[in-house]
Design a protein around this motif. Structure first.
Motif, short mmCIF file in Angstrom:
data_model
loop_
_atom_site.label_atom_id
_atom_site.label_comp_id
_atom_site.label_asym_id
_atom_site.label_seq_id
_atom_site.Cartn_x
_atom_site.Cartn_y
_atom_site.Cartn_z
N GLY A 170 4.92 11.42 2.31
CA GLY A 170 4.46 10.32 1.08
C GLY A 170 4.26 9.02 1.64
N LEU A 171 5.17 8.57 2.21
CA LEU A 171 5.22 7.27 2.81
C LEU A 171 4.25 7.06 4.00
CD1 LEU A 171 9.04 6.06 2.52
CD2 LEU A 171 7.05 5.35 1.10
N ALA A 172 4.20 8.10 4.91
CA ALA A 172 3.11 8.34 5.96
C ALA A 172 1.82 8.17 5.35
CB ALA A 172 3.54 9.40 6.94
N LEU A 173 1.61 8.80 4.31
CA LEU A 173 0.19 8.96 3.95
C LEU A 173 -0.32 7.50 3.21
CD1 LEU A 173 -0.14 12.42 2.17
CD2 LEU A 173 -1.11 11.46 4.34
N LEU A 174 0.83 6.91 2.48
CA LEU A 174 0.42 5.75 1.76
C LEU A 174 0.49 4.41 2.75
CD1 LEU A 174 0.32 4.81 -1.14
CD2 LEU A 174 2.93 4.34 -1.04
N ALA A 175 1.17 4.56 4.02
CA ALA A 175 1.41 3.20 4.68
C ALA A 175 0.02 2.72 5.40
CB ALA A 175 2.19 3.64 5.90
N PRO A 176 -0.82 3.70 5.96
CA PRO A 176 -2.20 3.11 6.40
C PRO A 176 -3.14 2.47 5.33
CG PRO A 176 -1.75 5.44 7.28
CD PRO A 176 -0.88 4.89 6.25
N GLY A 177 -3.01 2.94 4.33
CA GLY A 177 -3.86 2.46 3.07
C GLY A 177 -3.48 1.07 2.62
N VAL A 178 -2.21 0.46 2.93
CA VAL A 178 -1.90 -0.86 2.90
C VAL A 178 -1.84 -1.53 3.99
CG1 VAL A 178 -0.78 -0.33 0.53
CG2 VAL A 178 0.63 -0.23 2.70
N ASP A 179 -2.48 -1.30 4.96
CA ASP A 179 -2.45 -1.95 6.40
C ASP A 179 -1.13 -1.99 7.04
OD1 ASP A 179 -5.43 -2.60 6.01
OD2 ASP A 179 -4.54 -4.53 4.92
N TYR A 180 -0.43 -0.79 7.29
CA TYR A 180 0.63 -0.85 7.88
C TYR A 180 0.40 0.77 8.72
CZ TYR A 180 3.37 -4.17 5.24
OH TYR A 180 4.03 -5.35 4.97
#
Length: 195
Positions: free
Chosen positions: A126-136
């Protein structure tokens, strides 16, 4: 065996790796999330979750590290050490007490592997999917690498457990394998090494 039993007072459920790390990382993430929310910086909730996950993944490393240091400090009992070695090598010990300890170590390793999978996939996936969406995006790749390592350790633990289960089942008294008919005798490898 008394030192292994004393650890149960503090942690009633004993886990093998990667379960210990994942439980520590999840707890650290849950602790860091409100701390990140209280931060006066005005950032989106998704970024707060990703940053809490980054801190949780880092602080979660303390659990296996402290356990490793504690294990090195107290050398452990001989039967526990022999059981861990038997699990690693896939050898069935000759003594009944050592076999009982091996069965317990197999349970602990299996429990840790499944706990690692059940916590690691939703947390780091979940964190891997969420991270690119917040510029990480690099952090997202890091979470994927962590997830791959967790899955690899879990698969290795489950393979060792399966091998130990097969050898334990074959070494039951009265079976053809235990009687030496198949060329495998429990404890034969230890006898060859002079243990």
């Amino acid at each position: 065996m008394s030192s292994a039993r004393s650890g149960r007072k503090l942690f009633p459920i004993r886990l093998g790796q990667p379960g210990r790390y994942l439980v520590g990382a999840a707890i650290a993430t849950l602790i860091w999330f409100p701390a990140r929310l209280a931060d006066p910086a005005d950032e989106p909730l998704a970024r707060t979750v990703v940053r809490a996950g980054m801190y949780g993944a880092g602080w979660g490393l303390l659990v296996p590290l402290l356990e490793y240091v504690d294990r090195r400090r107290r050398s452990g009992t001989d039967d526990l050490r022999r059981a861990r070695e038997a699990l690693r090598r896939g050898v069935v010990p000759a003594a009944a007490a050592d076999r009982a300890e091996l069965v317990e170590q197999v349970r602990i390793a299996r429990r840790g592997a499944w706990t690692g999978v059940l916590i690691g996939v939703p947390l780091f996936g979940g964190l891997a999917l969420l991270a690119p969406g917040v510029d990480y995006p690099v952090t997202g790749i890091g979470f994927l690498v962590l997830l791959a390592v967790v899955l690899a350790v879990a698969v290795r633990a489950l393979v060792r457990c399966r091998r130990a289960d097969r050898r334990l089942a074959a070494a039951r008294p009265g079976s053809a394998v235990a009687d030496g008919a198949c060329g495998f005798r429990p404890g034969a490898e230890q006898a060859r090494r002079g243990r």
